[in-house]
Design an enzyme around this catalytic site. Structure first.
Site, short mmCIF file in Angstrom:
data_model
loop_
_atom_site.label_atom_id
_atom_site.label_comp_id
_atom_site.label_asym_id
_atom_site.label_seq_id
_atom_site.Cartn_x
_atom_site.Cartn_y
_atom_site.Cartn_z
N GLU A 256 0.89 -1.18 0.00
CA GLU A 256 0.00 0.00 0.00
C GLU A 256 0.91 1.21 0.00
O GLU A 256 1.62 1.44 0.98
CB GLU A 256 -0.86 0.03 1.27
CG GLU A 256 -1.67 -1.21 1.54
CD GLU A 256 -2.85 -1.39 0.62
OE1 GLU A 256 -3.11 -0.47 -0.19
OE2 GLU A 256 -3.48 -2.44 0.69
N CYS A 295 -3.02 8.42 3.73
CA CYS A 295 -2.77 7.85 2.41
C CYS A 295 -3.93 8.07 1.47
O CYS A 295 -3.76 8.10 0.26
CB CYS A 295 -2.49 6.36 2.55
SG CYS A 295 -3.77 5.50 3.47
P1 NAP Z 1 8.49 4.71 4.48
O1 NAP Z 1 9.61 5.61 4.76
O2 NAP Z 1 8.45 3.99 3.20
O3 NAP Z 1 8.45 3.70 5.70
C1 NAP Z 1 7.43 2.74 5.83
C2 NAP Z 1 7.91 1.61 6.72
O4 NAP Z 1 8.95 0.88 6.05
C3 NAP Z 1 8.52 2.07 8.04
O5 NAP Z 1 8.16 1.17 9.05
C4 NAP Z 1 10.02 2.02 7.74
O6 NAP Z 1 10.80 1.88 8.89
C5 NAP Z 1 10.08 0.76 6.91
N1 NAP Z 1 11.27 0.61 6.09
C6 NAP Z 1 12.03 1.59 5.54
N2 NAP Z 1 13.02 1.03 4.81
C7 NAP Z 1 12.89 -0.32 4.92
C8 NAP Z 1 13.61 -1.43 4.41
N3 NAP Z 1 14.69 -1.27 3.62
N4 NAP Z 1 13.21 -2.67 4.74
C9 NAP Z 1 12.13 -2.86 5.52
N5 NAP Z 1 11.40 -1.84 6.03
C10 NAP Z 1 11.77 -0.58 5.74
O7 NAP Z 1 7.10 5.49 4.57
P2 NAP Z 1 6.59 6.47 5.73
O8 NAP Z 1 7.37 7.72 5.63
O9 NAP Z 1 6.53 5.76 7.05
O10 NAP Z 1 5.08 6.72 5.30
C11 NAP Z 1 4.71 7.72 4.41
C12 NAP Z 1 4.34 7.13 3.08
O11 NAP Z 1 3.46 6.03 3.27
C13 NAP Z 1 3.60 8.08 2.20
O12 NAP Z 1 4.16 8.01 0.91
C14 NAP Z 1 2.17 7.55 2.18
O13 NAP Z 1 1.47 7.76 1.00
C15 NAP Z 1 2.37 6.11 2.37
N6 NAP Z 1 1.20 5.52 3.00
C16 NAP Z 1 0.42 4.70 2.26
C17 NAP Z 1 -0.69 4.10 2.82
C18 NAP Z 1 -1.58 3.18 2.05
O14 NAP Z 1 -2.43 2.52 2.65
N7 NAP Z 1 -1.42 3.09 0.76
C19 NAP Z 1 -1.00 4.35 4.16
C20 NAP Z 1 -0.18 5.19 4.88
C21 NAP Z 1 0.93 5.77 4.29
P3 NAP Z 1 11.37 3.18 9.65
O15 NAP Z 1 10.23 3.96 10.11
O16 NAP Z 1 12.17 2.57 10.74
O17 NAP Z 1 12.20 3.90 8.62
#
Ligand code: NAP
Length: 509
Positions: A256, A295
């Protein structure tokens, strides 16, 4: 300073230094820290597979549902304490915190009820028995059984309660244990929820684990019966999909991701009509709720040229009334972004967007914390407004794009986002609506249809309902969660069983 621990192999475990700080974004001060360095993640996954999995698979759907019901009640019972943690670690206003926390409790309760309905079975038949010849003695039957691995849930920072619980609800009801990793920036609320469940003695051994901080080498240890459900940015989603162990073991990954959700007004929506006013109120809410860190939030607003100036004026007036500030104060409508890095990203995104669209409203925000006022942009470039269609600014930001009102162009504009989670359409014109609905459906996970008849009854564009699917194609990640029983299927193996009718009946019941 609080040091947060991870809950692995049924104990709280702290990682080694250096620690990652978590912030109170209202005051931009570090309030907690965490580390996962040195934690044994391979044995945590194995613990879920060998201890949690057998326990859950021995439980009936009704018993798993009963467990979910208790998890839901525990959250509901501690609502005020959880709202307080959400305010401290995410800067949410009371109503934004409730959106996350009540959503979590409600989704668990929904799946608890589904468990009751599915009853005293431990697996499901999928469809009817199939005959291959005139003889009814040799039949085929599909069955659905839980995978014997672990559900790895990697969550975004913006819904530390709901994201944890919506994923966990479907996995547990499906019969698969969970290792959840919240977004580090706001993980304190997820920790509080798991602490609460443990204090009340609700969690059987190995059924739920929580990794608080970086994912470390977690994905190196995935196996062929595991399943990964990820919410976050498209870039991280791609990294996870391409992980060598994920590829080597054919581990299913549900993503997502970013989404440039749209709202479309039809030409029949007259300025000042109920439907027009409903659109104004809903768009303003979508821009400001959870400081735009949703999101599903509306980012692109398509409005016929004739109504565009009026819509802009109404939105500017609404956004002008929004008070940005300390979420502890009742009069505040919009709190800070979740932390300093989120603030940096949004400020950079707004600066870039300003090069491609006109900034027609920039709300005032206090100094000091991770604040940003609501921002409204305007672009006459339609399909050519590349930056607007391609880049999600994850804050209180949206762009108005006037168009000619034709159903065909409305479809192209929605599709130009490359795949969305949710699209709102405002119209009472059935012919126009049919063209638009059938045109945008392949590009959108959920369509929120607003007509005059549901003026005061809709559930809102941004709210994800557990009975309906959540996810979207393309840029939105190509995933699908929730949707009642549909949400369980990701955790099940479908097996075609062929055999003698008597044996099938005896074995499958
Ligand atoms: P993110 O930076 O991609 O992080 C998401 C999760 O992935 C966090 O728990 C992060 O850990 C983890 N992560 C990062 N690098 C990783 C790796 N190499 N391996 C495994 N896990 C890893 O996103 P975010 O900043 O938390 O969220 C914002 C984004 O999420 C926005 O773009 C938004 O659109 C999207 N979003 C989408 C939805 C949906 O349902 N489609 C819902 C909510 C948000 P850390 O926090 O420890 O870095």
């Amino acid at each position: 300073m609080i040091t947060l621990s991870s809950y692995l192999r049924d104990t709280w475990q702290s990682g080694q230094d250096p620690q990652t700080p978590l912030y109170d974004p209202t005051h931009k001060t570090a309030i907690a820290q965490t580390s996962t360095r040195g934690l044994d993640l391979a044995s945590a996954l194995q613990h879920a597979r060998t201890v949690g999995g057998p326990t859950l698979r021995a439980m009936t759907f009704a018993q798993r549902g009963d467990l979910l019901n208790k998890l839901s009640a525990a959250i509901h019972g501690a609502r005020d304490a959880l709202i307080d943690v959400s305010r401290q670690n995410m800067g949410t206003t009371r109503s934004d915190a409730k959106f996350d926390i009540d959503g979590a409790a409600g989704t668990l309760a929904f799946y608890a009820n589904l468990g009751k309905t599915l009853g005293d079975r431990t697996f499901l038949l999928d469809g009817e028995a199939i005959r291959f010849s005139r003889s009814a003695r040799f039949l085929g039957q599909h069955i659905l059984t839980p995978k014997v691995g672990v559900a790895i849930h990697i969550n975004a920072f913006n819904f530390p309660a709901w994201n944890l619980c919506e994923k966990l609800a479907t996995a547990i009801l499906a019969g698969v244990p969970v290792l959840a990793k919240p977004g580090t920036a706001t993980a304190w609320l997820s920790v509080k929820i798991v602490e609460l469940w443990l204090e009340q003695g609700l969690l059987p051994a190995g059924v739920v684990q929580l990794l608080v901080g970086s994912a470390g080498d977690l994905l190196d240890h995935v196996g062929p019966q595991d399943a990964i459900v990820f919410t976050g940015s498209g870039a991280t989603g791609q990294t996870i999909r391409q992980h060598p162990a994920v590829i080597a073991n054919s581990v299913p990954v549900n993503v997502e991701a970013d989404s440039l959700n749209a709202c479309v007004l039809a030409p029949d929506v007259a300025e000042g009509s109920d439907l027009f006013n409903m659109a104004v109120a809903e768009i303003a809410r979508e821009i400001t709720q959870k400081a735009g860190q949703k999101c599903t939030a509306i980012r692109r607003i398509f409005v016929p040229h004739e109504q565009a100036e009026a819509l802009k004026a109404e939105l500017v007036a609404r956004l002008g009334d929004i008070l940005v500030g300390d979420p502890a104060e009742d009069r505040t409508n919009l709190g800070p972004l979740a932390g300093p890095s989120q603030q940096r990203d949004v400020i950079a995104g707004v600066a870039e967007l300003s090069k491609h669209a006109e900034n027609v409203f920039a709300g005032k925000a206090p100094e000091g914390g991770c604040f940003i006022g609501p921002q409204l942009f305007w672009s006459n470039a339609g399909l050519d407004a590349a930056y607007v269609h391609d880049h999600e600014v994850f804050g209180p930001v949206a762009t108005v794009l006037p168009y000619d009102g034709s159903a065909e162009l409305a479809v192209q504009l929605v599709a130009r986002g490359g795949g969305s989670l949710a699209t709102s359409v405002y119209s009472d014109d059935a012919a126009w609506s049919r063209t638009v609905l059938l045109g945008i459906a392949p590009w959108t996970g959920r369509v929120y249809w607003a007509s005059s008849k549901v003026f005061d009854q809709g559930t809102g564009h941004g709210a994800v309902m557990p009975a309906l699917v959540h996810g979207g194609p393309g840029k939105a990640g190509g995933g699908e969660e929730l949707g009642g029983e549909r949400g369980l299927r990701f955790y099940w193996q479908r097996t075609a069983v062929q055999g003698d009718v008597q044996m099938l009946k005896a074995v499958l019941g």
